[in-house]
Design a protein around this motif. Structure first.
Motif: not given
Length: 318
Positions: A88-108
């Motif tokens: 919805v917004t161009d900013a993330s609620a987790l800031g630097p934590g919204a990393d590609l590798f962190a997101v993919v790891a959570l989904l996995a």
């Protein structure tokens, strides 16, 4: 972490929880109409969840805490991802934590936990579904990493908010050959990760074909409701990720009420359009044999690899 990211994360989490069952109901209704059936209605998944939450949960004998906590892990990990990705917004609620590798790891992690729960039951169906799910996730996650990494090369960051913000400032970047290759790869990954045709059939319980359903056969009551809710949430998250990375227009860039309202409406519309396209495509395709699925996923990995190569090549052009 900014105020815009926190507000966006709360809105996104609420939208994903409330709207995901409706998205599944809409896709089922589209398929029913195209197949000449009436359908159960768009709100039927929510009615099913309400019924399951009112029933008693029965835990199979001999299972451990892995089986009991898996529904919570599934919903929790998907909810964190839904709040982290800039929908919805161009900013993330987790800031630097919204990393590609962190997101993919959570989904996995959600998929791996469900596979462990399937093994924990000790049933033949659970073990079969866990084996198939593990095979698919081992092929899907590299493709997902490659597809999004191709978009991070010109940005110089693997942060998803930075990728979306860069696409908003430079719309031509979305139409580059690397982005188009990555979009096709991510679409194939979405179909595989969410158990849609031709990889899996979400409406069957035939033991020779089912993957996701084989791992959740022993769940009942509220536990089954949480598992089904998390499955619909993952579908919304993947479609939302596809929309935000390759069609970021309409995302709010300020805390003003009007941009936030537009961001919510545009996000819901983009996910609905993508869900409709997936549902229409499912009517005209047949399920692949299980041994042909690796070939499809290898194709998605190849597209992602080509997207990364093209992205590096184009970024070095004068």
């Amino acid at each position: 972490m900014s105020a815009l990211g926190i507000v966006g994360g709360v809105l996104q989490a609420a939208l994903v929880i409330a709207g995901s069952p409706l998205l599944v109901g809409w896709m089922r209704q589209i398929r029913a109409r195209l197949e000449g059936r009436v359908g159960a209605g768009v709100a039927q998944p929510w009615r099913d969840l309400r019924k399951l939450f009112g029933k008693e949960a029965i835990v199979p004998a001999g299972t451990s805490e892995v089986f009991r906590f898996t529904p919570l892990v599934l919903v929790g990990s998907t909810l964190v991802v839904a709040a982290a990705i800039p929908f919805v917004t161009d900013a993330s609620a987790l800031g630097p934590g919204a990393d590609l590798f962190a997101v993919v790891a959570l989904l996995a992690m959600g998929t791996a936990t469900l596979a462990l729960a399937g093994l924990d039951t000790g049933t033949a169906f659970g073990g079969m579904g866990a084996s198939r799910a593990t095979t698919i996730i081992a092929l899907v996650e590299p493709s997902l990493l490659m597809a999004i990494f191709a978009l991070s090369v010109p940005v110089g960051s693997t942060n998803l908010a930075s990728i979306v913000h860069s696409a908003l400032r430079n719309p031509a970047q979305v139409l580059s050959p690397a982005s188009l290759l990555a979009a096709v790869a991510l679409l194939m990954v979405t179909v595989a990760e969410t158990g849609r045709l031709p990889v899996d059939n979400p409406s069957t319980h035939l033991e020779l074909t089912m993957i996701h359903e084989a791992m959740v056969l022993e769940y009942s009551g509220p536990d089954l409701a949480l598992v089904e809710l998390s499955a619909s949430m993952r579908l919304s998250v993947f479609l939302g990720l596809l929309a935000s990375l390759f069609a970021p227009w309409g995302i709010a860039t300020s805390l003003a009420p009007v941009p936030l309202a537009v961001g919510v409406v545009v996000f819901a519309a983009k996910v609905l359009v993508l869900g409709t396209a997936v549902a229409v495509g499912e009517v005209f395709v047949a399920k692949l044999r299980l041994f042909r699925v690796p070939e499809l996923l290898a194709g998605s990995f190849l597209l992602g690899l080509l997207a990364v190569a093209a992205s590096f090549f184009l970024s070095r052009q004068p």
